[in-house]
Design a protein around this motif. Structure first.
Motif, PDB file in Angstrom:
ATOM      1  N   LEU A 182      -6.153  16.602  -8.156  1.00 56.18           N
ATOM      2  CA  LEU A 182      -6.506  16.045  -9.466  1.00 56.18           C
ATOM      3  C   LEU A 182      -5.308  15.412 -10.175  1.00 56.18           C
ATOM      4  CD1 LEU A 182      -8.830  18.954 -10.721  1.00 56.18           C
ATOM      5  CD2 LEU A 182      -9.497  16.801  -9.611  1.00 56.18           C
ATOM      6  N   GLY A 183      -4.364  14.912  -9.390  1.00 57.32           N
ATOM      7  CA  GLY A 183      -3.183  14.283  -9.965  1.00 57.32           C
ATOM      8  C   GLY A 183      -3.512  13.063 -10.805  1.00 57.32           C
ATOM      9  N   PHE A 184      -4.612  12.377 -10.442  1.00 57.76           N
ATOM     10  CA  PHE A 184      -5.006  11.189 -11.210  1.00 57.76           C
ATOM     11  C   PHE A 184      -5.330  11.530 -12.661  1.00 57.76           C
ATOM     12  CE2 PHE A 184      -9.003  12.993  -9.816  1.00 57.76           C
ATOM     13  CZ  PHE A 184      -9.883  12.744 -10.861  1.00 57.76           C
ATOM     14  N   MET A 185      -5.779  12.774 -12.903  1.00 58.35           N
ATOM     15  CA  MET A 185      -6.099  13.180 -14.268  1.00 58.35           C
ATOM     16  C   MET A 185      -4.836  13.222 -15.137  1.00 58.35           C
ATOM     17  SD  MET A 185      -8.931  16.159 -13.411  1.00 58.35           S
ATOM     18  CE  MET A 185      -9.193  16.615 -15.123  1.00 58.35           C
ATOM     19  N   LEU A 186      -3.735  13.671 -14.551  1.00 54.62           N
ATOM     20  CA  LEU A 186      -2.478  13.709 -15.300  1.00 54.62           C
ATOM     21  C   LEU A 186      -1.984  12.296 -15.601  1.00 54.62           C
ATOM     22  CD1 LEU A 186      -0.593  16.552 -13.369  1.00 54.62           C
ATOM     23  CD2 LEU A 186      -2.157  16.741 -15.305  1.00 54.62           C
ATOM     24  N   ILE A 187      -2.128  11.401 -14.620  1.00 56.96           N
ATOM     25  CA  ILE A 187      -1.700  10.013 -14.801  1.00 56.96           C
ATOM     26  C   ILE A 187      -2.529   9.338 -15.898  1.00 56.96           C
ATOM     27  CG2 ILE A 187      -1.528   7.749 -13.715  1.00 56.96           C
ATOM     28  CD1 ILE A 187       0.590   9.733 -12.804  1.00 56.96           C
ATOM     29  N   ILE A 188      -3.841   9.559 -15.886  1.00 56.93           N
ATOM     30  CA  ILE A 188      -4.709   8.972 -16.924  1.00 56.93           C
ATOM     31  C   ILE A 188      -4.334   9.532 -18.295  1.00 56.93           C
ATOM     32  CG2 ILE A 188      -7.081   8.826 -17.786  1.00 56.93           C
ATOM     33  CD1 ILE A 188      -8.012   8.846 -14.866  1.00 56.93           C
ATOM     34  N   GLY A 189      -4.055  10.845 -18.335  1.00 58.26           N
ATOM     35  CA  GLY A 189      -3.659  11.465 -19.601  1.00 58.26           C
ATOM     36  C   GLY A 189      -2.406  10.830 -20.175  1.00 58.26           C
ATOM     37  N   ILE A 190      -1.437  10.520 -19.298  1.00 58.90           N
ATOM     38  CA  ILE A 190      -0.212   9.849 -19.738  1.00 58.90           C
ATOM     39  C   ILE A 190      -0.539   8.436 -20.243  1.00 58.90           C
ATOM     40  CG2 ILE A 190       1.993   8.883 -18.980  1.00 58.90           C
ATOM     41  CD1 ILE A 190       2.112  11.243 -16.953  1.00 58.90           C
ATOM     42  N   ALA A 191      -1.354   7.717 -19.476  1.00 55.68           N
ATOM     43  CA  ALA A 191      -1.666   6.318 -19.791  1.00 55.68           C
ATOM     44  C   ALA A 191      -2.456   6.176 -21.092  1.00 55.68           C
ATOM     45  CB  ALA A 191      -2.444   5.681 -18.641  1.00 55.68           C
ATOM     46  N   LEU A 192      -3.128   7.234 -21.528  1.00 52.70           N
ATOM     47  CA  LEU A 192      -3.887   7.174 -22.786  1.00 52.70           C
ATOM     48  C   LEU A 192      -2.985   7.097 -24.016  1.00 52.70           C
ATOM     49  CD1 LEU A 192      -6.818   9.700 -22.168  1.00 52.70           C
ATOM     50  CD2 LEU A 192      -7.000   7.235 -22.568  1.00 52.70           C
ATOM     51  N   HIS A 193      -1.679   7.225 -23.809  1.00 48.42           N
ATOM     52  CA  HIS A 193      -0.756   7.198 -24.950  1.00 48.42           C
ATOM     53  C   HIS A 193      -0.887   5.906 -25.747  1.00 48.42           C
ATOM     54  CE1 HIS A 193       2.731   8.346 -27.294  1.00 48.42           C
ATOM     55  NE2 HIS A 193       3.255   7.154 -27.100  1.00 48.42           N
ATOM     56  N   GLY A 194      -1.172   4.788 -25.065  1.00 46.43           N
ATOM     57  CA  GLY A 194      -1.315   3.514 -25.752  1.00 46.43           C
ATOM     58  C   GLY A 194      -2.423   3.533 -26.787  1.00 46.43           C
ATOM     59  N   ILE A 195      -3.576   4.097 -26.407  1.00 50.96           N
ATOM     60  CA  ILE A 195      -4.693   4.201 -27.358  1.00 50.96           C
ATOM     61  C   ILE A 195      -4.352   5.203 -28.455  1.00 50.96           C
ATOM     62  CG2 ILE A 195      -7.139   4.753 -27.639  1.00 50.96           C
ATOM     63  CD1 ILE A 195      -7.607   4.024 -24.780  1.00 50.96           C
ATOM     64  N   CYS A 196      -3.834   6.357 -28.040  1.00 54.04           N
ATOM     65  CA  CYS A 196      -3.515   7.407 -29.007  1.00 54.04           C
ATOM     66  C   CYS A 196      -2.565   6.898 -30.088  1.00 54.04           C
ATOM     67  CB  CYS A 196      -2.871   8.596 -28.292  1.00 54.04           C
ATOM     68  SG  CYS A 196      -3.954   9.477 -27.140  1.00 54.04           S
ATOM     69  N   TYR A 197      -1.528   6.194 -29.652  1.00 56.55           N
ATOM     70  CA  TYR A 197      -0.490   5.788 -30.604  1.00 56.55           C
ATOM     71  C   TYR A 197      -0.858   4.504 -31.337  1.00 56.55           C
ATOM     72  CZ  TYR A 197       4.093   5.071 -32.625  1.00 56.55           C
ATOM     73  OH  TYR A 197       5.118   4.898 -33.514  1.00 56.55           O
ATOM     74  N   ASP A 198      -1.147   3.432 -30.595  1.00 55.79           N
ATOM     75  CA  ASP A 198      -1.391   2.130 -31.225  1.00 55.79           C
ATOM     76  C   ASP A 198      -2.617   2.141 -32.126  1.00 55.79           C
ATOM     77  OD1 ASP A 198       0.785   1.074 -29.958  1.00 55.79           O
ATOM     78  OD2 ASP A 198      -0.346   0.154 -28.335  1.00 55.79           O
ATOM     79  N   PHE A 199      -3.729   2.666 -31.590  1.00 51.74           N
ATOM     80  CA  PHE A 199      -4.983   2.601 -32.342  1.00 51.74           C
ATOM     81  C   PHE A 199      -4.914   3.441 -33.609  1.00 51.74           C
ATOM     82  CE2 PHE A 199      -8.578   0.829 -29.542  1.00 51.74           C
ATOM     83  CZ  PHE A 199      -7.727  -0.116 -29.006  1.00 51.74           C
ATOM     84  N   PHE A 200      -4.095   4.493 -33.603  1.00 52.56           N
ATOM     85  CA  PHE A 200      -4.005   5.302 -34.821  1.00 52.56           C
ATOM     86  C   PHE A 200      -2.899   4.803 -35.741  1.00 52.56           C
ATOM     87  CE2 PHE A 200      -2.796   8.672 -37.654  1.00 52.56           C
ATOM     88  CZ  PHE A 200      -4.021   9.162 -38.075  1.00 52.56           C
ATOM     89  N   PHE A 201      -1.657   4.747 -35.250  1.00 56.33           N
ATOM     90  CA  PHE A 201      -0.531   4.473 -36.138  1.00 56.33           C
ATOM     91  C   PHE A 201      -0.490   3.020 -36.605  1.00 56.33           C
ATOM     92  CE2 PHE A 201       0.919   8.495 -34.419  1.00 56.33           C
ATOM     93  CZ  PHE A 201       1.445   9.091 -35.555  1.00 56.33           C
ATOM     94  N   VAL A 202      -0.709   2.075 -35.704  1.00 61.40           N
ATOM     95  CA  VAL A 202      -0.676   0.677 -36.116  1.00 61.40           C
ATOM     96  C   VAL A 202      -1.857   0.370 -37.040  1.00 61.40           C
ATOM     97  CG1 VAL A 202      -0.676  -1.727 -35.354  1.00 61.40           C
ATOM     98  CG2 VAL A 202       0.546   0.004 -34.028  1.00 61.40           C
ATOM     99  N   SER A 203      -3.052   0.873 -36.681  1.00 64.13           N
ATOM    100  CA  SER A 203      -4.211   0.699 -37.555  1.00 64.13           C
ATOM    101  C   SER A 203      -3.976   1.349 -38.913  1.00 64.13           C
ATOM    102  CB  SER A 203      -5.466   1.301 -36.915  1.00 64.13           C
ATOM    103  OG  SER A 203      -5.798   0.628 -35.727  1.00 64.13           O
ATOM    104  N   GLY A 204      -3.330   2.506 -38.892  1.00 67.45           N
ATOM    105  CA  GLY A 204      -3.030   3.205 -40.139  1.00 67.45           C
ATOM    106  C   GLY A 204      -2.075   2.429 -41.018  1.00 67.45           C
ATOM    107  N   GLN A 205      -1.085   1.751 -40.402  1.00 67.25           N
ATOM    108  CA  GLN A 205      -0.153   0.936 -41.173  1.00 67.25           C
ATOM    109  C   GLN A 205      -0.876  -0.248 -41.807  1.00 67.25           C
ATOM    110  OE1 GLN A 205       2.748   0.048 -38.176  1.00 67.25           O
ATOM    111  NE2 GLN A 205       3.677   2.081 -38.266  1.00 67.25           N
ATOM    112  N   ILE A 206      -1.791  -0.848 -41.060  1.00 67.49           N
ATOM    113  CA  ILE A 206      -2.578  -1.968 -41.588  1.00 67.49           C
ATOM    114  C   ILE A 206      -3.445  -1.499 -42.754  1.00 67.49           C
ATOM    115  CG2 ILE A 206      -4.418  -3.624 -41.045  1.00 67.49           C
ATOM    116  CD1 ILE A 206      -3.352  -3.565 -38.127  1.00 67.49           C
TER     117      ILE A 206
END
Length: 409
Positions: free
Chosen positions: A304-328
């Motif tokens: 299930l190594g792919f699950m860890l990789i996907i979890g890492i890759a979700l950082h873009g949504i977690c960070y950009d969609f929240f913090f950048v949207s929040g700044q706007i």
């Protein structure tokens, strides 16, 4: 903006975030393996980021905005930071290291605002020009992580035990020294405020924007911003030690997938924000946090190594969609009068208060699930931030009323 100035700003931004990514990602792994730090001590070390964020407005508001050019202060802070980084490189016990990292973060966190100030001062249209400069910062963080894993191999099994992660501080010291000297060649960015004006503590801390709390939606957003930074702290503090402990190869290099996804989702954000609106964008970010931590809880490095990789890759949504949207969103609610102070208040609440609580909670929970052999029950640990993010998701979904916010790119 002239090409020479653009190149200077891009190089400045590259080094600014190379410096942060070159040591902060592997900090927890270094502390537990080389300084024999406890989970509580690791939490203390990471919380210095929050104390730096809390103190940073004083440095900017009292000094940079009133007395000295921003590029000169940037240079001085990075040169002083290089000295502290060198002493961190030589540290052999936690107590001395903690004092050094506290001092370093008090110096470093104000530079995040200073590089923005220097950049904006050279731009006629920051909304269009800044992203093309800021992306070099993300590239700097990526190059730092890839270098640690794939060029120097400092985060590999025996090399960790041999203390090679200590070299990340020396690498950071060199980069910080380069940026410190380079900063004095940057375009002049004189102070905006007149030193004769009476110093206003409310403006420095962003407290003059507290009137925005009369808007129930903004209050809900503010509270959610503080709360969602608690599970975010788990990622910064525990992700690298977790990946090392479960046996992932080149963990620091693979964690740069999070920054690569940041670039991708930053490009998607204008479309998503415009089509689905602010509330749905924020809810997608919060949901991504829940999914990420569940993937960490139930994934492994084998089948299930792919699950860890996907979890890492979700950082873009977690960070950009929240913090950048929040700044706007914050910018649109504040209006001209409170633009700067409102952004300062949100930064103080998230990187300051929210993550300070988060690092403390992460340390307590990690200690509670520490086994006698030095390993952790990671499957259980990751369920805590997943559950907490889910609660914040539900609170925001229920109490925040949909409203239209324009995205201006």
């Amino acid at each position: 903006m002239k090409n020479k100035i653009r190149a200077q700003l891009c190089f400045m931004m590259f080094l600014e975030f190379f410096i942060w990514g070159a040591w902060f990602v592997t900090l927890g792994t270094f502390l537990v393996n080389n300084l024999k730090a406890t989970d509580g001590e690791i939490a203390l070390a990471f919380s210095t980021q929050s104390w730096g964020a809390i103190i940073a407005p004083f440095v900017i508001g009292i000094i940079a905005d009133r007395y000295f050019n921003a590029e000169r202060i940037l240079g001085i802070l990075h040169l002083l930071g290089a000295v502290l980084m060198y002493f961190m490189y030589q540290s052999t016990e936690f107590n001395a290291f903690y004092l050094l990292v506290m001092g370093y973060m008090i110096l470093y966190m104000p530079t995040l605002a200073l590089v923005n100030s220097v950049s904006f001062n050279q731009m006629k249209n920051p909304a269009k020009e800044f992203s093309m400069v800021r992306v070099f910062g993300t590239a700097g963080w990526i190059i730092a992580g890839l270098s640690i894993s794939y060029i120097f191999n400092w985060d590999q099994g025996e090399n960790i035990g041999d203390g090679l992660l200590r070299n990340t501080f020396l690498m950071t010291a060199i980069a910080s020294c380069i940026l410190g000297v380079f900063s004095f060649t940057l375009p002049k960015t004189p102070p905006k405020a007149k030193s004769a004006n009476k110093l206003n503590l409310k403006e420095i801390l962003g407290l003059d924007s507290l009137s925005l709390f009369k808007d129930k939606n903004f209050l809900i957003f503010f509270i959610s911003s503080v709360l969602i930074c608690i599970p975010l702290a788990f990622y910064y503090q525990n992700a690298n030690p977790f990946l090392v402990e479960v046996g992932m190869d080149n963990p620091t290099g693979k964690m740069t997938l999070g920054q690569i996804s940041e670039i991708a989702f930053m490009l998607l954000l204008p479309y998503f924000f415009t089509k689905f609106g602010f509330k749905k964008t924020i809810l997608v970010a919060m949901a991504a946090w829940v999914v990420r931590y569940l993937l960490f809880a139930f994934g492994d490095v084998e089948e299930l190594g792919f699950m860890l990789i996907i979890g890492i890759a979700l950082h873009g949504i977690c960070y950009d969609f929240f913090f950048v949207s929040g700044q706007i969103y914050t910018d649109s609610k504040a209006g001209e009068k409170f633009k700067s102070s409102a952004q300062g208040l949100i930064t103080l609440a998230t990187y300051g208060l929210g993550m300070l609580i988060g690092f403390w909670v992460a340390g307590k929970i990690s200690t509670a699930y520490l086994l006698n052999d030095g390993n952790h029950v990671w499957g259980t640990i990751w369920l805590y931030p997943a559950g907490f993010a889910l609660v914040v998701f539900l609170l925001f979904a229920i109490f925040f009323k949909t409203e239209k916010i324009d995205y201006q790119s």
